[in-house]
Each structure stands twice: as C-alpha cells, then as structure tokens.
Design a protein around this motif. Structure first.
Motif, PDB file in Angstrom:
ATOM      1  N   GLU A 153       0.835  -1.204   0.000  1.00 21.24           N
ATOM      2  CA  GLU A 153       0.000   0.000   0.000  1.00 21.24           C
ATOM      3  C   GLU A 153       0.868   1.252   0.000  1.00 21.24           C
ATOM      4  O   GLU A 153       1.848   1.342   0.737  1.00 21.24           O
ATOM      5  CB  GLU A 153      -0.922  -0.003   1.236  1.00 21.24           C
ATOM      6  N   ASP A 187      -4.240   3.867  -1.920  1.00 21.38           N
ATOM      7  CA  ASP A 187      -5.160   4.529  -1.000  1.00 21.38           C
ATOM      8  C   ASP A 187      -5.290   5.988  -1.433  1.00 21.38           C
ATOM      9  O   ASP A 187      -4.287   6.704  -1.516  1.00 21.38           O
ATOM     10  CB  ASP A 187      -4.579   4.407   0.423  1.00 21.38           C
ATOM     11  N   HIS A 190      -3.977   8.558   1.095  1.00 20.77           N
ATOM     12  CA  HIS A 190      -2.516   8.570   1.145  1.00 20.77           C
ATOM     13  C   HIS A 190      -1.921   9.207  -0.105  1.00 20.77           C
ATOM     14  O   HIS A 190      -0.905   9.912  -0.024  1.00 20.77           O
ATOM     15  CB  HIS A 190      -1.965   7.143   1.319  1.00 20.77           C
ATOM     16  N   HIS A 224      -8.062   1.664  -1.850  1.00 20.67           N
ATOM     17  CA  HIS A 224      -8.693   2.070  -0.605  1.00 20.67           C
ATOM     18  C   HIS A 224      -9.326   3.429  -0.861  1.00 20.67           C
ATOM     19  O   HIS A 224      -8.616   4.363  -1.250  1.00 20.67           O
ATOM     20  CB  HIS A 224      -7.667   2.193   0.531  1.00 20.67           C
ATOM     21  N   ASN A 226     -10.746   6.565   0.571  1.00 21.57           N
ATOM     22  CA  ASN A 226     -10.858   7.426   1.748  1.00 21.57           C
ATOM     23  C   ASN A 226     -10.666   8.862   1.311  1.00 21.57           C
ATOM     24  O   ASN A 226      -9.755   9.139   0.529  1.00 21.57           O
ATOM     25  CB  ASN A 226      -9.749   7.095   2.770  1.00 21.57           C
ATOM     26  N   HIS A 239      -8.088   9.717   7.539  1.00 17.99           N
ATOM     27  CA  HIS A 239      -9.185   9.401   6.620  1.00 17.99           C
ATOM     28  C   HIS A 239     -10.433  10.224   6.951  1.00 17.99           C
ATOM     29  O   HIS A 239     -10.724  10.444   8.117  1.00 17.99           O
ATOM     30  CB  HIS A 239      -9.531   7.909   6.689  1.00 17.99           C
ATOM     31  N   GLU A 269     -12.238   2.669   4.110  1.00 16.95           N
ATOM     32  CA  GLU A 269     -11.602   2.553   5.431  1.00 16.95           C
ATOM     33  C   GLU A 269     -11.964   3.794   6.246  1.00 16.95           C
ATOM     34  O   GLU A 269     -11.107   4.385   6.902  1.00 16.95           O
ATOM     35  CB  GLU A 269     -10.085   2.482   5.305  1.00 16.95           C
TER      36      GLU A 269
HETATM   37 ZN   LIG Z   1      -5.512   2.288   3.349  1.00 18.32          ZN
END
Ligand SMILES: [Zn+2]
Length: 290
Positions: A153, A187, A190, A224, A226, A239, A269
């Motif tokens: 990730e 993500d 991120h 992911h 978020n 998040h 998430e």
């Molecule tokens: Zn994540």
C-alpha cells in the motif's frame, strides 16, 4: 461486466465474534469486495485460527458469493506493528515472522491478498530501507509458496515511511522480484496526502499519467477509498468520509468512472459511526448513477 462488479465496492469490516460475521455484514451492505483483519492488528502473536472458524468462514463466503457473476476478492490488512524496513535486526526478524503468519492465515481463509504498508527506514535511508523490505517480503512470500499475494500500500509519506511515491512502489516490486505474488493497493487519502492530486479531471489525469509511467496498471489490484482530512502534500494520514474531505466527490467520481479500474476492489476505510459505511456507499453509488 455487471454494474455492481464493475464498481466493486467493499469496506474494511469488523471480525468481532468471528471472521464470518464480516461476510454477513457484506451481504447486508451489498458489497462485492471486502477487507478484514485475520488477527488483532496491535498484537504480535495470536493463536492459530480455529478449524471450526475456518469452516464457518468458507460457508459464509459461499452465501455471500451465491449467484455472483465472478469470484470475489477478499483481502486482509496486516498488523500495524510490522516494520520490514527496520534497521534493527530484532524488529526486522519479528516483522518477517509476523508477515509470514499473516500470509498463512490469509491463505487458510482463501484470501486474494494481504495489504501491507511497506515499512519505514527509520534513518537508514530510502535505498537501504527498500532493500531491507524486499528481503523481508521475499522471505515471507517464499515461506508461503502458492499463498496469497502481498499488496503493497502507498503511504501518506509521514516520517521515514517508504511507498510514498510511485517510484518507490516500483522499486519495491522490482526488488522483491516475485512476479505474480506482489501487487499494489492504492489509498486515495494517502495519495493526496503525499502530493498526488485527484480533485478534478486535469489533476486526476496528471496523477494517472504519473502512475502509468512507473507501474503496470495491472499491478493495481486494490483501491482504498478514503477522503483526506489533510491538505495536498500534508503527509497526514487522516481518513475522512467520502466527499467531506479535501479530495471531494469529483475525485471519486473520476476514479469510479475510470475503465482502467473497473472490477478492481474499491474498499472503504472510513469511520463506522452513524452508519458511516451505508452513508459512504450511498454517496459512491450515486456518483456512478448520475
Ligand atoms: Zn488504506
């Protein structure tokens, strides 16, 4: 492709009371993908999964997948304690053993992959950190031959974490050198926190051009979803509910509409309070219906 499978929405669901309970919740929320923990994420060791629990899991899976047009992907997320990038031998060894255990557990449940934050170099430097992580990952993968994939990730880029750029992910995949066993989980929070903008069509396109320049898109086997509480490039891993953070709904609409990622699991998430999953799923589903 079936519209729900093309969207392929999932969530990280609780396994309190038994992993199969997450499958019942997945049915309730009409999810087509799923992420779970296969052990307590803040503990190093835990007893093996009870054979009866494994049976219940597989039965739950059959219920969830009944009538599905294609097999569904379930992933696990590893313990937060693991740091394969640690220059300290003791922590590195513990991390290798813990990742091996995570892969073995995921294998028992027939999961597609294990999502892992690559690690932090803690002062040894990015190059040494990548080499260390690659060595540890290889060890865990070789000890679980034929098992689930390792999904690296991307990180928000705080401290000395590795995996904040597509270049670092590319170098990790190359150095681990286990084709077919290593892939990537991206993500959105991120990405944004580490400086990759997604807010509008131009920003999204530029980020995807950058992604394609460094990574084969077939390696992106999980997303992911978020939103981000922190600003672009803030390196803040916080998040936020979809559409309520700095990315905003347009970024998510662009991602859901992107045919390059149709069918790839897109897993929430975000916070669970006040029916969070249901609300975020409704926001996402409305984006593709509009
Ligand atoms: Zn994540």
């Amino acid at each position: 492709m079936d519209p729900e499978e093309r969207l392929n929405l999932g969530s990280h669901l609780s396994v309190a009371g038994g992993a199969w309970k997450a499958l019942d919740e997945a049915i309730e929320l009409e999810l087509t993908s799923l992420q779970i923990f296969t052990k307590n994420a803040s503990r190093w060791v835990q007893k093996p999964i009870d054979p009866a629990a494994i049976e219940k899991w597989h039965a739950g899976r059959a219920r969830w997948e009944e009538g599905a047009p294609s097999p569904r992907r379930v992933v696990s997320h590893t313990s937060y304690l693991i740091n394969l990038g640690s220059p300290k031998d003791e922590l590195f060894e513990k991390s290798c053993a813990a990742l091996t255990d995570e892969l073995a557990r995921a294998g028992q449940l027939g999961l597609h992959g294990v999502v892992q934050h690559p690690g932090a170099h803690v002062g040894s430097g990015v190059e040494a950190g990548i080499a260390r992580i690659a060595e540890g990952a290889r060890r865990a993968l070789d000890a679980t031959e034929g098992g689930p994939k390792l999904l690296l990730e991307n990180t928000a880029g705080a401290g000395s974490t590795i995996g904040r750029t597509f270049e670092e992910l590319r170098d990790l995949v190359a150095q681990i050198d286990r084709p077919g066993r290593v892939a990537v989980c991206l993500d959105t929070c991120h990405l944004y926190a580490s400086g990759y903008d997604l807010r509008d069509a131009d920003a999204y396109a530029a980020t995807m051009t950058e992604l394609e320049a460094h990574l084969d898109l077939s390696l992106v086997e999980c997303w992911h979803l978020n939103d981000s509480r922190g600003e672009l490039g803030s390196n803040l891993d916080r998040h936020e509910h979809i559409g309520e953070g700095r990315i905003g709904v347009e970024g998510f609409r662009l991602l859901l509409d992107d045919p390059r990622f149709h069918g790839v699991p897109k897993i929430l998430e975000t916070a669970k309070e006040d029916d969070g999953d249901r609300r975020n799923l409704a926001v996402l589903r409305a984006l593709v219906e509009a």
